[in-house]
Design a protein around this motif. Structure first.
Motif, PDB file in Angstrom:
ATOM      1  N   ASP A  24       0.826  -1.211   0.000  1.00 45.02           N
ATOM      2  CA  ASP A  24       0.000   0.000   0.000  1.00 45.02           C
ATOM      3  C   ASP A  24       0.857   1.256   0.000  1.00 45.02           C
ATOM      4  O   ASP A  24       0.341   2.346  -0.227  1.00 45.02           O
ATOM      5  CB  ASP A  24      -0.932   0.010   1.213  1.00 45.02           C
ATOM      6  N   LEU A  28      -0.248   4.728  -1.827  1.00 45.89           N
ATOM      7  CA  LEU A  28      -0.361   6.035  -1.175  1.00 45.89           C
ATOM      8  C   LEU A  28       0.610   7.030  -1.797  1.00 45.89           C
ATOM      9  O   LEU A  28       0.306   8.224  -1.910  1.00 45.89           O
ATOM     10  CB  LEU A  28      -0.077   5.889   0.317  1.00 45.89           C
ATOM     11  N   GLU A  58      -4.814  -3.486   1.046  1.00 44.71           N
ATOM     12  CA  GLU A  58      -5.133  -3.186   2.440  1.00 44.71           C
ATOM     13  C   GLU A  58      -5.573  -4.422   3.220  1.00 44.71           C
ATOM     14  O   GLU A  58      -5.797  -4.351   4.431  1.00 44.71           O
ATOM     15  CB  GLU A  58      -6.183  -2.087   2.494  1.00 44.71           C
ATOM     16  N   LEU A  94      -7.613   6.931   4.750  1.00 39.96           N
ATOM     17  CA  LEU A  94      -7.770   5.801   3.831  1.00 39.96           C
ATOM     18  C   LEU A  94      -9.179   5.757   3.241  1.00 39.96           C
ATOM     19  O   LEU A  94      -9.356   5.478   2.045  1.00 39.96           O
ATOM     20  CB  LEU A  94      -7.470   4.494   4.575  1.00 39.96           C
ATOM     21  N   ARG A  97      -9.572   8.716   0.779  1.00 41.43           N
ATOM     22  CA  ARG A  97      -8.807   8.436  -0.433  1.00 41.43           C
ATOM     23  C   ARG A  97      -9.519   7.405  -1.306  1.00 41.43           C
ATOM     24  O   ARG A  97      -9.571   7.530  -2.529  1.00 41.43           O
ATOM     25  CB  ARG A  97      -7.425   7.909  -0.052  1.00 41.43           C
ATOM     26  N   SER A 123      -4.342  10.491   0.819  1.00 42.09           N
ATOM     27  CA  SER A 123      -3.098   9.728   0.794  1.00 42.09           C
ATOM     28  C   SER A 123      -2.085  10.308   1.766  1.00 42.09           C
ATOM     29  O   SER A 123      -1.416   9.573   2.507  1.00 42.09           O
ATOM     30  CB  SER A 123      -2.515   9.721  -0.631  1.00 42.09           C
ATOM     31  N   ALA A 126      -3.196   9.665   5.479  1.00 40.35           N
ATOM     32  CA  ALA A 126      -3.017   8.259   5.862  1.00 40.35           C
ATOM     33  C   ALA A 126      -1.541   7.941   6.073  1.00 40.35           C
ATOM     34  O   ALA A 126      -1.171   7.303   7.067  1.00 40.35           O
ATOM     35  CB  ALA A 126      -3.614   7.352   4.787  1.00 40.35           C
ATOM     36  N   ALA A 127      -0.685   8.387   5.150  1.00 40.93           N
ATOM     37  CA  ALA A 127       0.744   8.104   5.273  1.00 40.93           C
ATOM     38  C   ALA A 127       1.342   8.813   6.481  1.00 40.93           C
ATOM     39  O   ALA A 127       2.121   8.217   7.252  1.00 40.93           O
ATOM     40  CB  ALA A 127       1.463   8.523   3.995  1.00 40.93           C
ATOM     41  N   TYR A 171       6.992   6.688   1.171  1.00 42.43           N
ATOM     42  CA  TYR A 171       5.898   6.287   0.285  1.00 42.43           C
ATOM     43  C   TYR A 171       5.960   7.022  -1.053  1.00 42.43           C
ATOM     44  O   TYR A 171       5.649   6.445  -2.104  1.00 42.43           O
ATOM     45  CB  TYR A 171       4.559   6.551   0.967  1.00 42.43           C
TER      46      TYR A 171
END
Length: 335
Positions: A24, A28, A58, A94, A97, A123, A126-127, A171
């Motif tokens: 993932d 991302l 995921e 997430l 996104r 993205s 979440a990252a 990422y």
């Protein structure tokens, strides 16, 4: 001698989290790279490279969380209590996104920029909060009487915020090198140009964390520089430098798969360094995997299901990547 079920479950959870980061992470990263790729057609190609596989990636996050609950319920309750805010922010990122991913293909020209920005921010959020959670976890979670003994905002500290930004960089590099693998022409060359500064940035992040962590955490410093751990850890910095140098070298000319493979190596080496730093703690610094383990009967029952489902996940994941192998070109892919 009986089977050490806690050790087996720790390996399964570590494997699941690593698979999630790998699979993932580039997904991302593509959203994080959107602001640096203004052309709508190029953005469509970028999204089409992951459209057939992004939601399956995921699965590994679900496996890691479910495994933690089944095998180490005490660790699950303490970690969730300590880090529920950044974990909630990660999940919201997430979700948003994922919604933006689907809606941008259906939106008209007037609404598509909104969904593109939503995809980018989902993205990034979440990252970033995955990295914040990781940093707060490394810093340690206070436990008293089998419960979290800190406050709800203990994770708001310099080190977790730095690791959040560091994971965004990692990422983004994975996304760049994935697009080098899956695209061609001007888009591929643009990703090569982005990948060089991102490589330097990731190497700098790894260096800063490698210095910061033992200075701020005496327990980790003792673990690093004691035998036999120092023998396990000593090759990691050398391998990181070698992988970084090779990655910069492979970005020249007409790169294909090597940049992605080497960026995965950098991520894996950072992950292995984390494992060496924390092992065998599952809630650092006070709870080991054996302290937090569920009863052997519960672990054994859940292990049967895990050993059945993990090969299935690996097979369908490998098959989906095999089916959708090759380059993605403008006008092709997901609709």
């Amino acid at each position: 001698m009986g089977v050490d079920l806690a050790l087996i479950w720790a390996v399964i959870i570590l494997f699941g989290i690593m698979m999630y980061v790998v699979m993932d992470g580039f997904d991302l990263g593509i959203g994080i790279l959107f602001p640096f790729t203004p052309d709508t057609e190029d953005r469509d190609v970028m999204v089409n490279t992951v459209a057939p596989v992004w939601d399956g990636n995921e699965t590994w996050l679900v496996l890691g969380g479910a495994g933690l609950l089944a095998a180490f319920p005490l660790a699950y309750s303490v970690i969730l209590d300590a880090l529920h805010l950044p974990l909630l922010a990660m999940l919201l990122g997430l979700i948003f996104r994922g919604v933006a991913f689907e809606f941008r293909f259906k939106a008209n020209d007037r609404h598509r920029p909104f969904w593109d920005r939503s995809f980018t921010w989902g993205s990034f959020v979440a990252a970033f909060f995955q990295g914040v959670t990781l940093g707060a976890y490394i810093e340690g979670i206070p436990v008293a009487q089998d419960a979290y003994a800190g406050g709800p905002l203990d994770w708001v500290a310099p080190f977790p915020l730095f690791t959040g930004l560091g994971l965004v960089v990692a990422y983004a590099l994975l996304g760049c090198t994935w697009l080098i693998l899956k695209t061609e022409g001007e888009l591929q060359q643009r990703m090569c140009r982005h990948a060089r500064p991102l490589t330097y940035a990731l190497l700098a992040v790894i260096a800063v964390i490698s210095v910061w962590t033992p200075l701020a955490q005496p327990d980790i410093a003792r673990r690093w520089f004691s035998l036999p751990n120092v023998l396990w850890f000593a090759p990691v910095p050398v391998l990181v430098a070698a992988a970084g140098w090779m990655l910069l070298h492979k970005l020249r000319g007409r790169p294909h798969a090597w940049p992605f493979v080497l960026s995965l190596c950098l991520v894996f080496l950072g992950y292995s360094g984390l494992g060496i730093s924390l092992w065998p703690s599952i809630v650092p610094p006070s709870l080991s995997i054996w302290d937090a383990a569920a009863p052997p009967q519960s672990q054994g029952f859940a292990l049967v299901g895990a050993l059945l489902i993990i090969p299935v996940i690996l097979m369908y994941t490998a098959w989906s990547y095999y089916v959708f192998r090759g380059k993605v070109r403008a006008g092709e892919g997901y609709h």
